[in-house]
Design an enzyme around this catalytic site. Structure first.
Site, PDB file in Angstrom:
ATOM      1  N   ARG A 112       1.042  -1.191   0.049  1.00  0.00           N
ATOM      2  CA  ARG A 112      -0.084  -0.232  -0.021  1.00  0.00           C
ATOM      3  C   ARG A 112       0.692   1.169   0.050  1.00  0.00           C
ATOM      4  NH1 ARG A 112      -2.864   0.677   4.756  1.00  0.00           N
ATOM      5  NH2 ARG A 112      -4.425   1.886   3.776  1.00  0.00           N
TER       6      ARG A 112
ATOM      7  N   LYS B 279       3.169  -7.173  11.867  1.00  0.00           N
ATOM      8  CA  LYS B 279       2.610  -7.516  10.762  1.00  0.00           C
ATOM      9  C   LYS B 279       3.035  -9.042  10.218  1.00  0.00           C
ATOM     10  CE  LYS B 279       1.808  -5.420   6.151  1.00  0.00           C
ATOM     11  NZ  LYS B 279       1.393  -3.984   5.684  1.00  0.00           N
TER      12      LYS B 279
ATOM     13  N   ARG C  20      -0.240   5.622  19.328  1.00  0.00           N
ATOM     14  CA  ARG C  20       1.011   6.419  20.105  1.00  0.00           C
ATOM     15  C   ARG C  20       1.745   5.494  20.802  1.00  0.00           C
ATOM     16  NH1 ARG C  20      -0.750  11.803  22.934  1.00  0.00           N
ATOM     17  NH2 ARG C  20      -1.821  10.642  24.356  1.00  0.00           N
TER      18      ARG C  20
HETATM   19  C1  BTN Z   1       0.606  -3.819   2.061  1.00  0.00           C
HETATM   20  O1  BTN Z   1       0.522  -4.124   3.354  1.00  0.00           O
HETATM   21  O2  BTN Z   1       1.432  -2.903   2.123  1.00  0.00           O
HETATM   22  C2  BTN Z   1      -0.005  -4.729   1.249  1.00  0.00           C
HETATM   23  C3  BTN Z   1       0.816  -5.725   0.712  1.00  0.00           C
HETATM   24  C4  BTN Z   1       0.111  -6.465  -0.487  1.00  0.00           C
HETATM   25  C5  BTN Z   1       1.194  -7.591  -0.940  1.00  0.00           C
HETATM   26  C6  BTN Z   1       0.248  -8.263  -2.014  1.00  0.00           C
HETATM   27  S1  BTN Z   1       1.585  -9.765  -2.418  1.00  0.00           S
HETATM   28  C7  BTN Z   1       0.459 -10.140  -3.646  1.00  0.00           C
HETATM   29  C8  BTN Z   1      -0.290  -8.892  -4.332  1.00  0.00           C
HETATM   30  N1  BTN Z   1       0.869  -8.386  -5.543  1.00  0.00           N
HETATM   31  C9  BTN Z   1       1.197  -7.431  -5.113  1.00  0.00           C
HETATM   32  O3  BTN Z   1       1.974  -6.731  -6.020  1.00  0.00           O
HETATM   33  N2  BTN Z   1       1.054  -7.053  -3.973  1.00  0.00           N
HETATM   34  C10 BTN Z   1       0.002  -7.753  -3.321  1.00  0.00           C
END
Ligand code: BTN
Length: 329
Positions: free
Chosen positions: A122, A187, A323
């Protein structure tokens, strides 16, 4: 030239294999085997070279296999899916399905890949996927409702991933709004939902999921936040990758049906059970400023409810952070 997938498959069960027998098997020199092993290592595969004992992989790896995924799917999702593609390497499974959708092929289909040369997270971040150490896939799903009706979809996806992992025996999972999957504040999986089509008519979602299975030694270098993997949480043994893939797909397809019929509202109670922010003081950035407030759940569209000293604010996009307590490390 050795096919890297075939070389990894030759080591996948965790037993040592000598350089000589690999060279004979692939019809190349031992030096060529060594070179390809180094490439696998650079991609994150935990290959160990023992003195005299040849090569072995630190933990057995089950390579992704389309037929094994299909065989592990219940009948309903299997019949709904128009295709399940498994790649060795592509740029990004989300990009692959977005290209298909742009080309006019908009049906329910899944795309898995062992490696991504440009895996996307993201907010423009990179998604790290060590070879064999995670699961990366995307699902393309058409909707008739228009993109404006898809508010909360990515939160519903987070719930589907938790349902799948709970079915496999993992507990203590939570969601950090909007959709980071966490265990004990670290995560475990990320979700990237990208939409296309009409605001009020036919549209589609590409839902990408990256799940950490056994990240190994390369992870610290590439991940800029606290992370964990399935291998390091809970008592359940690490299930095989094709089974995890099938469970995720099945729950995802069910949850998307539920979302289409009943909207995000039908997920609000489940979200509350997994809400890792609830009751915490969070920081919400707005432009170059930020405000603090208490996270008190999500509304029927998936927007985050934040209580400040004098009012309640709804946050419907962006990132928030917890926080840090004064004096905590
Ligand atoms: C995040 O937490 O930032 C989202 C990560 C999403 C990763 C997955 S892996 C499969 C799909 N292909 C990508 O390029 N991204 C998502």
């Amino acid at each position: 030239m050795i096919d890297p997938r075939a070389l990894l498959a030759a080591l996948a069960d965790g037993r040592p294999v000598s350089g000589n027998s690999l060279a004979t098997h692939f019809g190349v020199t031992r030096a060529a085997v060594w070179k390809q092993i180094e490439k696998l290592r650079a991609l994150g595969a935990p290959v160990i070279a023992g003195s005299g004992s040849g090569y072995r992989i630190a933990a057995p790896i089950e390579l992704l296999d389309r037929d094994a995924i299909l065989a592990a799917l219940p009948q309903y999702p299997r019949e709904q899916l128009q295709a399940v593609d498994v790649h060795w390497q592509i740029d990004s499974s989300n990009s692959e399905l977005l290209r298909r959708a742009q080309g006019g092929t908009i049906d329910l289909r899944a795309c898995f890949t062992e490696l991504q040369s440009a895996g996307r997270g993201r907010r423009g971040r990179h998604w790290h996927l060590p070879l064999g150490g995670g699961l990366a896939f995307s699902l393309l799903r058409p909707f008739d409702s228009g993109m404006t009706a898809l508010a909360g979809l990515s939160l519903a996806v987070g719930i589907a991933v938790i349902r799948a992992l709970e079915e496999l025996g993992f507990r203590g999972l939570g969601l950090k709004w909007p959709n980071d999957l966490q265990h004990a504040g670290r995560k475990l999986a990320g979700i990237l939902v990208e939409l296309g089509g009409d605001a009020l008519g036919p549209c589609h979602a590409v839902i990408g999921i990256g799940l950490n299975l056994r990240l190994g030694a390369h992870a610290d270098v590439d991940i800029d936040q606290d992370w964990c993997d399935l291998a390091s949480i809970g008592d359940a043994p690490l299930p095989n990758r094709n089974l995890v893939a099938a469970r995720l797909l099945a729950h995802l397809i069910d949850a998307l049906d539920q979302f289409e019929r009943l909207s995000f509202e039908s997920f609000v109670d489940d979200y509350a059970r997994y809400d890792a922010l609830r009751g915490k003081t969070i920081r919400v950035p707005i432009g170059s400023e930020a405000f603090f407030g208490e996270a008190i759940g999500v509304d029927h569209t998936g927007a985050l409810r934040v209580r400040t000293a004098d009012r309640e604010i709804l946050v419907d996009s962006g990132e928030v952070s917890v926080r840090a307590m004064v004096g905590s490390s």
